[in-house]
Motif scaffolding. Sequence first.
Motif, short mmCIF file in Angstrom:
data_model
loop_
_atom_site.label_atom_id
_atom_site.label_comp_id
_atom_site.label_asym_id
_atom_site.label_seq_id
_atom_site.Cartn_x
_atom_site.Cartn_y
_atom_site.Cartn_z
N TYR A 20 0.69 -1.26 0.09
CA TYR A 20 -0.01 0.06 0.00
C TYR A 20 0.80 1.23 0.07
O TYR A 20 2.04 1.27 0.44
N ALA A 21 0.49 2.35 -0.72
CA ALA A 21 1.16 3.63 -0.83
C ALA A 21 0.95 4.35 0.62
O ALA A 21 -0.05 3.95 1.39
N PRO A 22 1.93 5.09 1.09
CA PRO A 22 1.86 5.69 2.52
C PRO A 22 0.72 6.60 2.44
O PRO A 22 0.48 7.16 1.52
N TYR A 23 0.12 6.65 3.56
CA TYR A 23 -1.05 7.57 4.07
C TYR A 23 -2.27 7.19 3.30
O TYR A 23 -2.90 7.86 3.11
N CYS A 24 -2.24 5.86 2.47
CA CYS A 24 -3.38 5.68 1.43
C CYS A 24 -4.61 5.71 2.56
O CYS A 24 -5.89 5.79 2.04
N TRP A 25 -4.55 5.24 3.69
CA TRP A 25 -5.76 4.99 4.69
C TRP A 25 -6.54 6.41 5.04
O TRP A 25 -7.56 6.41 5.41
N THR A 26 -5.67 7.48 4.60
CA THR A 26 -6.35 9.06 4.77
C THR A 26 -7.34 9.28 4.09
O THR A 26 -8.44 10.13 3.83
N GLN A 63 -2.74 3.49 9.94
CA GLN A 63 -4.15 3.98 10.49
C GLN A 63 -4.03 3.84 12.16
O GLN A 63 -4.41 4.64 12.88
N GLN A 64 -3.82 2.45 12.46
CA GLN A 64 -3.63 2.07 13.68
C GLN A 64 -2.53 3.14 14.54
O GLN A 64 -2.92 3.30 15.61
N GLN A 65 -1.34 3.20 13.94
CA GLN A 65 -0.48 4.01 14.70
C GLN A 65 -0.93 5.59 14.77
O GLN A 65 -0.56 6.04 15.91
N ALA A 66 -1.48 5.89 13.64
CA ALA A 66 -1.94 7.23 13.69
C ALA A 66 -3.37 7.38 15.06
O ALA A 66 -3.06 8.55 15.78
N ALA A 67 -4.17 6.53 15.25
CA ALA A 67 -4.85 6.37 15.99
C ALA A 67 -4.23 6.34 17.41
O ALA A 67 -4.95 7.17 18.45
N SER A 75 -10.93 2.27 14.17
CA SER A 75 -12.22 2.49 13.66
C SER A 75 -12.79 4.08 13.92
O SER A 75 -13.63 4.57 12.97
N ALA A 76 -12.56 4.61 14.94
CA ALA A 76 -13.18 5.89 15.34
C ALA A 76 -12.52 6.91 14.52
O ALA A 76 -13.07 7.50 13.93
N LEU A 77 -10.75 6.67 14.13
CA LEU A 77 -10.45 7.58 13.36
C LEU A 77 -11.09 7.23 11.60
O LEU A 77 -11.06 8.58 11.16
N SER A 78 -11.27 6.26 11.33
CA SER A 78 -11.85 6.11 10.12
C SER A 78 -13.21 6.82 10.13
O SER A 78 -13.41 7.40 8.98
N ARG A 79 -14.01 6.74 11.12
CA ARG A 79 -15.40 7.35 10.92
C ARG A 79 -14.99 8.96 10.83
O ARG A 79 -16.01 9.57 10.49
N TYR A 80 -14.25 9.61 11.70
CA TYR A 80 -13.87 10.91 11.64
C TYR A 80 -13.34 11.25 10.11
O TYR A 80 -13.86 12.31 9.47
N LEU A 81 -12.60 10.43 9.58
CA LEU A 81 -11.91 11.02 8.38
C LEU A 81 -13.18 10.79 7.19
O LEU A 81 -13.30 11.25 6.10
#
Length: 334
Positions: A20-26, A63-67, A75-81
């Motif tokens: 995966y590309a870096p920061y693709c989870w954003t 994403q987990q490390q950012a959370a 999952s909460a960070l994903s819902r915010y984004l």
Amino acid sequence: MNQTGQEGEASEMSRPKGSYAPYCWTEKAIGRDVPPAKRAFAAELQRLCRLLSPESDGTAPTQQQAADRLNVSASALSRYLSALHLPGIAIVRVLHATAGGVEKAGITLADLEKLHSTAAAKQCSDCVKLRSEATALRQQTSEYAVALDNIQADLGAVQEEARALRKGATALKGEIRALKAREVRAIKGTVRRAIRAGQRSRLAARKNAALLPVPPRRGDRQQSNPERRAALSVALQAEALQNGGRQDRALALLRHSAEVLNPVETATLMFVLRESQLNELAGTLIHIYGRDNADPDVMQAAAQLYQHGAPDDAAALLQAALSTRGGAARGGAA
């Protein structure tokens, strides 16, 4: 091409295939129904997450490390984004600081908080609308519940009334059966009393004949005739029933009499009914006796009618028997 561009190109070329590309989870998709203020705030959150510094090994944070840095779940960070939920202002401040502050983020904390408050205000207006709709739905549900309770109460009353009606119908059927049984017993009792009266009269006549072997005076024969007394008793009962509007009981009395009286007694009853002007009952008895009794009994009853001076009734009795036998014979031949 500058050195940074060359390093980025080399990094893209050296990344293993399928990684995966870096920061693709954003890069979260935001629904079309999301209000503009919430959409703008979520887009700014995605941009700030892409400014998070790499991990100690130099790799971009997942994403987990950012959370974990923001003290929230992945999952909460994903819902915010994705603009599905709005984070609390404390999380927004932590993200702004973690992304490098105003120098690196390119947006002041005040401006970021303003975006947050604008999105929250729009969300609150939506919440007010939703709460109003929810209140209306709860009110409607309450009204439906009251209506359902009323319907159930009405249904219970109807069911109770139906049970009472069934119980009443059962009681009425029992009363009808009891009345019919009493009527049958009364009819049979009348016939038995008439028969016993005739038997007692015959015994008394025989006793008197044994004690006084003197022929009776002319005119006394009908008064002392036991068959006539039995017939008179039945005829009086039938007349009383007919005059009382109980034609069905009168006919039942005649049918039972035809079963238990002998031919001589039956012929006498027919004659007495004619004398009492009960012609319809006499005709009915003639038809019943001719239809239901054996030929010898019918012949004997017809002979007795001739002796009583009723040749027309004797002929009618024989005709009833012949009609019945003729119909049976034709049915057997068919």
